[in-house]
Structures are given as structure tokens and as C-alpha cells.
Design a protein around this motif. Structure first.
Motif, PDB file in Angstrom:
ATOM      1  N   GLU A  57     -45.833  14.298 -37.506  1.00 32.62           N
ATOM      2  CA  GLU A  57     -44.673  15.094 -37.892  1.00 32.62           C
ATOM      3  C   GLU A  57     -45.020  16.588 -37.850  1.00 32.62           C
ATOM      4  O   GLU A  57     -44.260  17.410 -37.306  1.00 32.62           O
ATOM      5  CB  GLU A  57     -44.236  14.692 -39.303  1.00 32.62           C
ATOM      6  CG  GLU A  57     -42.844  15.123 -39.678  1.00 32.62           C
ATOM      7  CD  GLU A  57     -42.415  14.481 -40.985  1.00 32.62           C
ATOM      8  OE1 GLU A  57     -41.343  13.849 -40.998  1.00 32.62           O
ATOM      9  OE2 GLU A  57     -43.148  14.603 -41.992  1.00 32.62           O
ATOM     10  N   SER A  58     -46.180  16.933 -38.375  1.00 30.88           N
ATOM     11  CA  SER A  58     -46.653  18.321 -38.345  1.00 30.88           C
ATOM     12  C   SER A  58     -46.879  18.798 -36.916  1.00 30.88           C
ATOM     13  O   SER A  58     -46.518  19.933 -36.554  1.00 30.88           O
ATOM     14  CB  SER A  58     -47.958  18.438 -39.147  1.00 30.88           C
ATOM     15  OG  SER A  58     -48.572  19.688 -38.952  1.00 30.88           O
ATOM     16  N   ALA A  59     -47.483  17.943 -36.090  1.00 33.34           N
ATOM     17  CA  ALA A  59     -47.730  18.292 -34.689  1.00 33.34           C
ATOM     18  C   ALA A  59     -46.425  18.594 -33.969  1.00 33.34           C
ATOM     19  O   ALA A  59     -46.327  19.565 -33.197  1.00 33.34           O
ATOM     20  CB  ALA A  59     -48.474  17.164 -33.989  1.00 33.34           C
ATOM     21  N   ALA A  60     -45.410  17.784 -34.209  1.00 34.16           N
ATOM     22  CA  ALA A  60     -44.121  17.981 -33.546  1.00 34.16           C
ATOM     23  C   ALA A  60     -43.532  19.344 -33.895  1.00 34.16           C
ATOM     24  O   ALA A  60     -43.022  20.058 -33.024  1.00 34.16           O
ATOM     25  CB  ALA A  60     -43.157  16.866 -33.937  1.00 34.16           C
ATOM     26  N   LEU A 114     -45.608  22.124 -32.092  1.00 34.36           N
ATOM     27  CA  LEU A 114     -45.381  22.137 -30.648  1.00 34.36           C
ATOM     28  C   LEU A 114     -43.995  22.671 -30.315  1.00 34.36           C
ATOM     29  O   LEU A 114     -43.815  23.459 -29.377  1.00 34.36           O
ATOM     30  CB  LEU A 114     -45.569  20.734 -30.079  1.00 34.36           C
ATOM     31  CG  LEU A 114     -47.000  20.186 -30.112  1.00 34.36           C
ATOM     32  CD1 LEU A 114     -47.006  18.694 -29.822  1.00 34.36           C
ATOM     33  CD2 LEU A 114     -47.895  20.932 -29.122  1.00 34.36           C
ATOM     34  N   LYS A 115     -42.996  22.264 -31.105  1.00 30.60           N
ATOM     35  CA  LYS A 115     -41.641  22.766 -30.878  1.00 30.60           C
ATOM     36  C   LYS A 115     -41.577  24.275 -31.120  1.00 30.60           C
ATOM     37  O   LYS A 115     -40.906  25.003 -30.388  1.00 30.60           O
ATOM     38  CB  LYS A 115     -40.652  22.034 -31.789  1.00 30.60           C
ATOM     39  CG  LYS A 115     -40.378  20.600 -31.372  1.00 30.60           C
ATOM     40  CD  LYS A 115     -39.466  19.899 -32.366  1.00 30.60           C
ATOM     41  CE  LYS A 115     -39.226  18.451 -31.973  1.00 30.60           C
ATOM     42  NZ  LYS A 115     -38.417  17.737 -32.986  1.00 30.60           N
ATOM     43  N   ALA A 116     -42.295  24.738 -32.135  1.00 29.19           N
ATOM     44  CA  ALA A 116     -42.316  26.167 -32.433  1.00 29.19           C
ATOM     45  C   ALA A 116     -42.939  26.968 -31.289  1.00 29.19           C
ATOM     46  O   ALA A 116     -42.625  28.149 -31.099  1.00 29.19           O
ATOM     47  CB  ALA A 116     -43.077  26.430 -33.729  1.00 29.19           C
ATOM     48  N   ALA A 117     -43.814  26.302 -30.521  1.00 27.97           N
ATOM     49  CA  ALA A 117     -44.435  26.948 -29.350  1.00 27.97           C
ATOM     50  C   ALA A 117     -43.565  26.821 -28.111  1.00 27.97           C
ATOM     51  O   ALA A 117     -43.991  27.193 -27.009  1.00 27.97           O
ATOM     52  CB  ALA A 117     -45.806  26.332 -29.096  1.00 27.97           C
ATOM     53  N   GLY A 118     -42.365  26.272 -28.281  1.00 28.14           N
ATOM     54  CA  GLY A 118     -41.414  26.198 -27.173  1.00 28.14           C
ATOM     55  C   GLY A 118     -41.511  24.939 -26.341  1.00 28.14           C
ATOM     56  O   GLY A 118     -40.954  24.882 -25.238  1.00 28.14           O
ATOM     57  N   MET A 119     -42.188  23.927 -26.857  1.00 29.07           N
ATOM     58  CA  MET A 119     -42.395  22.716 -26.065  1.00 29.07           C
ATOM     59  C   MET A 119     -41.322  21.666 -26.342  1.00 29.07           C
ATOM     60  O   MET A 119     -40.724  21.622 -27.421  1.00 29.07           O
ATOM     61  CB  MET A 119     -43.781  22.153 -26.349  1.00 29.07           C
ATOM     62  CG  MET A 119     -44.870  23.175 -26.122  1.00 29.07           C
ATOM     63  SD  MET A 119     -46.500  22.427 -26.027  1.00 29.07           S
ATOM     64  CE  MET A 119     -46.348  21.531 -24.507  1.00 29.07           C
TER      65      MET A 119
END
Length: 203
Positions: free
Chosen positions: A157-160, A163-168
């Protein structure tokens, strides 16, 4: 000639054969795709098998440094596989990791070292230190069992979020009652995801 490559990255204390069996099951859905399942470069500290980095004395604070130190040997392993399969474009390569293999797969993409077609991470975590610097908006699928006693599902959950915050582009699958393993439904979701990644990279 094979145009695409899926590389399986096993967990700590295991070996390439542990995940290699997925290849024949997935092959009918992934035409013109080869599969590779290398052993990690280092012998496991506490028995048979291999590891991407040592868990001895590892903490949340030093895990990122362990991953950084493991990059050279990891990259050498991947470059060898790409050369063996005569693949010159990382965009034709997708990494499928389990547990510690997921940590390395996500790091390869999030650190900006590998512009991959995508990453599937089972039962893993994102240990890459900030800032995340992906050089290609490759899709990521994160799969985790909610009953995992080894790596808590909250790590995914944290990884998601990171990663989303990095635009992925990130997809997640959290499976009730599933432990530290790859379930049949998780594997099916993964191969469908991989097929979409590779179809999207056709130019």
C-alpha cells in the motif's frame, strides 16, 4: 526472433527454479516472449539458495543502502540475460519479482536505471530511497496477500502511494486470506497485465 523477455526474480534463500514454472503457464498468452529465471548473485547467508542482498542486521533504516549496494551485481545479472537473448532495448523487458526479488525489481525501475516495459511485484516492498526517478512511465502491478506474515501487505500500500506520487501508473491487488506466496488468481492477474504492457510497447 524473440522480441520480448520476462525475467523472474526469486525471494531470499530460494533460486531461479522457484518461479521458472510460471513461464510455461504464461507462454500461450505471451507470444514472441522468452522467460528467464536467474539465481540471485549471492549465496544465502543461512542455508541453501541465493539472495540479492543480505538480511543480516537489516533494518528499515539501512535497507535502502543494502539495495543500493546490491545494484551493481543485479544489473550485471540483467545485462547478461539481455545479451543472451539478443535484446538491446530494456523497453522490451518486464520484471516479475517475489519478496526480495520484488524489492530489486521495483528498485530497478524507480531508481531510473532500467526503462522497462513494466514490473510485477508479488509480496514485496519499495525500499528505494527518495527521490524516485523513473525514466519511463512503465506500468506497475503490486500483488500482496493480506495474511502475509513475512512482509506486511501495508508495505505494498505504501509502495503504491510513493510510485503514484512519482507519476507512475500503478495497479494493486490485495488478496484476503493469502500469505507470503503467489496465488493462482494473482498469477492470472499478472499474466494479463504483462500482455497489456507488451501490447502497449509495440511500435
Amino acid at each position: 526472433m524473440t522480441k520480448k523477455l520476462v525475467i523472474f526474480l526469486h525471494g531470499v534463500g530460494s533460486n531461479g527454479d522457484d518461479l521458472a514454472g510460471l513461464g510455461p503457464h504464461w507462454a500461450p498468452l505471451l507470444p514472441a516472449t522468452a522467460f528467464a529465471a536467474p539465481d540471485a548473485p549471492f549465496r544465502f547467508d543461512h542455508g541453501p539458495g541465493f539472495q540479492w542482498f543480505s538480511l543480516d542486521g537489516v533494518t528499515a533504516q539501512n535497507r535502502g543502502e543494502r539495495v543500493r549496494e546490491a545494484r551493481a551485481a543485479f544489473d550485471k545479472t540483467l545485462h547478461g540475460l539481455l545479451s543472451a537473448h539478443q535484446i538491446t532495448q530494456p523497453e522490451k523487458v518486464l520484471l516479475v519479482g517475489f519478496s526480495q526479488g520484488s524489492i530489486m525489481a521495483l528498485d530497478a525501475l524507480a531508481s531510473g536505471r532500467w526503462p522497462l516495459a513494466g514490473v510485477v511485484a508479488f509480496s514485496g516492498r519499495l525500499a528505494t530511497p527518495d527521490p524516485l526517478m523513473p525514466v519511463r512511465n512503465a506500468p506497475v502491478l503490486l500483488v500482496h496477500g493480506r495474511a502475509d506474515p513475512v512482509i506486511p501487505w501495508e508495505e505494498t500500500e505504501s509502495a503504491a502511494l510513493r510510485l503514484k506520487a512519482a507519476g507512475m501508473s500503478v495497479e494493486t491487488l490485495f488478496e484476503s486470506g493469502v500469505g507470503h506466496t503467489i496465488s493462482g488468481s494473482g498469477a492470472q492477474r499478472a499474466v494479463n497485465f504483462i500482455a497489456r504492457c507488451f501490447n502497449g510497447s509495440e511500435h
